[in-house]
Design a protein around this motif. Structure first.
Motif, mmCIF file in Angstrom:
data_model
loop_
_atom_site.group_PDB
_atom_site.id
_atom_site.type_symbol
_atom_site.label_atom_id
_atom_site.label_comp_id
_atom_site.label_asym_id
_atom_site.label_seq_id
_atom_site.Cartn_x
_atom_site.Cartn_y
_atom_site.Cartn_z
ATOM 1 N N VAL A 7 9.136 -0.025 -6.045
ATOM 2 C CA VAL A 7 7.942 0.817 -5.998
ATOM 3 C C VAL A 7 6.986 0.392 -7.099
ATOM 4 O O VAL A 7 7.321 0.448 -8.286
ATOM 5 N N ALA A 8 5.782 -0.059 -6.718
ATOM 6 C CA ALA A 8 4.776 -0.502 -7.684
ATOM 7 C C ALA A 8 3.584 0.446 -7.649
ATOM 8 O O ALA A 8 2.817 0.464 -6.690
ATOM 9 N N GLU A 9 3.439 1.227 -8.687
ATOM 10 C CA GLU A 9 2.372 2.242 -8.791
ATOM 11 C C GLU A 9 2.136 2.514 -10.272
ATOM 12 O O GLU A 9 3.078 2.809 -11.011
ATOM 13 N N ASP A 10 0.887 2.400 -10.731
ATOM 14 C CA ASP A 10 0.625 2.514 -12.161
ATOM 15 C C ASP A 10 0.628 3.946 -12.676
ATOM 16 O O ASP A 10 0.872 4.174 -13.855
ATOM 17 N N GLN A 11 0.363 4.922 -11.821
ATOM 18 C CA GLN A 11 0.384 6.315 -12.265
ATOM 19 C C GLN A 11 1.823 6.832 -12.224
ATOM 20 O O GLN A 11 2.425 6.944 -11.160
ATOM 21 N N SER A 12 2.357 7.155 -13.380
ATOM 22 C CA SER A 12 3.775 7.503 -13.491
ATOM 23 C C SER A 12 4.157 8.715 -12.646
ATOM 24 O O SER A 12 5.228 8.746 -12.035
ATOM 25 N N ALA A 13 3.283 9.715 -12.594
ATOM 26 C CA ALA A 13 3.596 10.915 -11.819
ATOM 27 C C ALA A 13 3.657 10.601 -10.329
ATOM 28 O O ALA A 13 4.549 11.073 -9.617
ATOM 29 N N VAL A 14 2.700 9.803 -9.870
ATOM 30 C CA VAL A 14 2.689 9.405 -8.451
ATOM 31 C C VAL A 14 3.914 8.558 -8.140
ATOM 32 O O VAL A 14 4.571 8.745 -7.112
ATOM 33 N N ARG A 15 4.214 7.627 -9.049
ATOM 34 C CA ARG A 15 5.377 6.755 -8.843
ATOM 35 C C ARG A 15 6.668 7.569 -8.772
ATOM 36 O O ARG A 15 7.522 7.325 -7.919
ATOM 37 N N ALA A 16 6.799 8.545 -9.645
ATOM 38 C CA ALA A 16 7.991 9.396 -9.653
ATOM 39 C C ALA A 16 8.116 10.149 -8.337
ATOM 40 O O ALA A 16 9.215 10.305 -7.793
ATOM 41 N N GLY A 17 6.973 10.606 -7.820
ATOM 42 C CA GLY A 17 6.990 11.312 -6.539
ATOM 43 C C GLY A 17 7.417 10.411 -5.401
ATOM 44 O O GLY A 17 8.212 10.812 -4.532
ATOM 45 N N LEU A 18 6.913 9.175 -5.390
ATOM 46 C CA LEU A 18 7.285 8.212 -4.352
ATOM 47 C C LEU A 18 8.779 7.900 -4.408
ATOM 48 O O LEU A 18 9.461 7.848 -3.380
ATOM 49 N N LEU A 53 6.721 -1.543 -2.156
ATOM 50 C CA LEU A 53 5.711 -0.528 -1.876
ATOM 51 C C LEU A 53 4.634 -0.702 -2.941
ATOM 52 O O LEU A 53 4.871 -0.419 -4.114
ATOM 53 N N MET A 54 3.469 -1.212 -2.546
ATOM 54 C CA MET A 54 2.479 -1.711 -3.498
ATOM 55 C C MET A 54 1.183 -0.911 -3.483
ATOM 56 O O MET A 54 0.495 -0.829 -2.459
ATOM 57 N N ASP A 55 0.836 -0.340 -4.645
ATOM 58 C CA ASP A 55 -0.480 0.284 -4.791
ATOM 59 C C ASP A 55 -1.505 -0.836 -4.979
ATOM 60 O O ASP A 55 -1.188 -1.882 -5.552
ATOM 61 N N VAL A 56 -2.730 -0.642 -4.507
ATOM 62 C CA VAL A 56 -3.706 -1.723 -4.617
ATOM 63 C C VAL A 56 -4.410 -1.761 -5.976
ATOM 64 O O VAL A 56 -4.772 -2.828 -6.453
ATOM 65 N N GLN A 57 -4.608 -0.611 -6.585
ATOM 66 C CA GLN A 57 -5.302 -0.567 -7.867
ATOM 67 C C GLN A 57 -4.308 -0.411 -9.002
ATOM 68 O O GLN A 57 -3.789 0.677 -9.250
ATOM 69 N N MET A 58 -4.045 -1.521 -9.704
ATOM 70 C CA MET A 58 -3.105 -1.506 -10.825
ATOM 71 C C MET A 58 -3.619 -2.417 -11.928
ATOM 72 O O MET A 58 -4.366 -3.363 -11.667
ATOM 73 N N PRO A 59 -3.227 -2.145 -13.183
ATOM 74 C CA PRO A 59 -3.676 -2.986 -14.304
ATOM 75 C C PRO A 59 -2.968 -4.336 -14.337
ATOM 76 O O PRO A 59 -1.984 -4.550 -13.625
ATOM 77 N N ARG A 60 -3.507 -5.220 -15.170
ATOM 78 C CA ARG A 60 -3.005 -6.580 -15.411
ATOM 79 C C ARG A 60 -3.113 -7.468 -14.176
ATOM 80 O O ARG A 60 -3.726 -8.525 -14.228
ATOM 81 N N LEU A 61 -2.532 -7.044 -13.061
ATOM 82 C CA LEU A 61 -2.642 -7.789 -11.809
ATOM 83 C C LEU A 61 -2.757 -6.769 -10.687
ATOM 84 O O LEU A 61 -1.899 -5.904 -10.533
ATOM 85 N N ASP A 62 -3.860 -6.844 -9.927
ATOM 86 C CA ASP A 62 -4.066 -5.831 -8.887
ATOM 87 C C ASP A 62 -3.094 -6.026 -7.731
ATOM 88 O O ASP A 62 -2.445 -7.081 -7.595
ATOM 89 N N GLY A 63 -2.997 -5.014 -6.886
ATOM 90 C CA GLY A 63 -2.028 -5.043 -5.798
ATOM 91 C C GLY A 63 -2.271 -6.135 -4.782
ATOM 92 O O GLY A 63 -1.323 -6.663 -4.183
ATOM 93 N N VAL A 64 -3.539 -6.506 -4.563
ATOM 94 C CA VAL A 64 -3.849 -7.572 -3.603
ATOM 95 C C VAL A 64 -3.315 -8.907 -4.108
ATOM 96 O O VAL A 64 -2.659 -9.646 -3.383
ATOM 97 N N SER A 65 -3.591 -9.214 -5.373
ATOM 98 C CA SER A 65 -3.110 -10.469 -5.957
ATOM 99 C C SER A 65 -1.589 -10.487 -6.021
ATOM 100 O O SER A 65 -0.951 -11.513 -5.757
ATOM 101 N N ALA A 66 -0.998 -9.349 -6.359
ATOM 102 C CA ALA A 66 0.462 -9.261 -6.414
ATOM 103 C C ALA A 66 1.060 -9.443 -5.027
ATOM 104 O O ALA A 66 2.076 -10.139 -4.859
ATOM 105 N N THR A 67 0.434 -8.852 -4.031
ATOM 106 C CA THR A 67 0.890 -9.012 -2.650
ATOM 107 C C THR A 67 0.857 -10.474 -2.249
ATOM 108 O O THR A 67 1.800 -10.998 -1.642
ATOM 109 N N ARG A 68 -0.233 -11.150 -2.596
ATOM 110 C CA ARG A 68 -0.384 -12.561 -2.243
ATOM 111 C C ARG A 68 0.761 -13.389 -2.834
ATOM 112 O O ARG A 68 1.319 -14.260 -2.160
#
Length: 215
Positions: A7-18, A53-68
């Protein structure tokens, strides 16, 4: 069979929920958690999960680049979490080879079923949503199809073209099987072959191409 997920999500609360939702399903194991794109790629390389499970908006490397990167290295399938107002991210993720996408406001049951669907090789999540996304993000641009792609499309058999057109409508394998009156296993074979001929990474890319071709 257990489905291993990162699970890749920068918001900890959202990530915990997922994570909590996914762990409630007996057939899904959360193998790792990432707070940014770089960590998602690293964990995919290290853990070799079935799905990220990839969020698109994340720091350091965005989800699109990470997906690629994840898709290019064949590390896992990617299910992208998105919202309708992030069109450039969504289309970028589709082009990067994401196997599916899910709206962030999806219910818990939808998330679990989406993970199962992608794990089965059914790249198109929620056909109604798929149609809306493809229509909104692919149709307006109508990118021109290059000569190599056009030639590859011409090499498809009549049946493969019919399957490609059905993918463009957001149909699942089961729905395509009913429409074209063939076994679901045969549909899967046709999908695999047309992806190979068109040099595409995912069913979703095939669906976008079908929209561009107005099949």
């Amino acid at each position: 069979m257990t489905i291993r997920v990162v699970v890749a999500e920068d918001q900890s609360a959202v990530r915990a929920g997922l994570v909590l939702i996914l762990r409630s399903a007996g057939d899904i194991e959360v193998a790792g958690e990432a707070a940014d794109g770089e960590e998602a790629v690293r964990l995919a390389r290290e853990l070799r999960p079935d799905l990220v499970l990839m969020d698109v908006q994340m720091p350091r490397l965005d989800g699109v680049s990470a997906t690629r990167q994840v898709v290019a290295e064949g590390l896992a399938d990617v299910l992208v979490l998105t919202t309708f107002d992030l069109d450039e991210y969504v289309f970028g993720a589709l082009r990067a080879g994401a196997a599916g996408f899910l709206l962030k406001n999806a219910e818990a049951a939808e998330l679990i079923e989406a993970v199962r669907t992608v794990a089965r090789g059914e790249g198109l999540i929620a056909p109604a949503v798929t149609r809306r996304l493809i229509a909104e993000f692919a149709a307006p641009a109508r990118p021109s199809v290059g000569p190599e792609t056009a030639a590859a499309v011409e090499s498809l058999t009549r049946r493969e073209r019919e399957v490609l057109a059905a993918l463009g409508e957001g149909l699942s394998n089961a729905e395509i099987a009913v429409r074209l009156q063939m076994a679901e296993a045969t549909v899967k074979t046709h999908v695999s072959r047309l992806l190979g001929k068109l040099n595409l990474r995912s069913r979703v890319q095939a669906a976008v191409l079908a929209q561009e071709l107005t099949l």
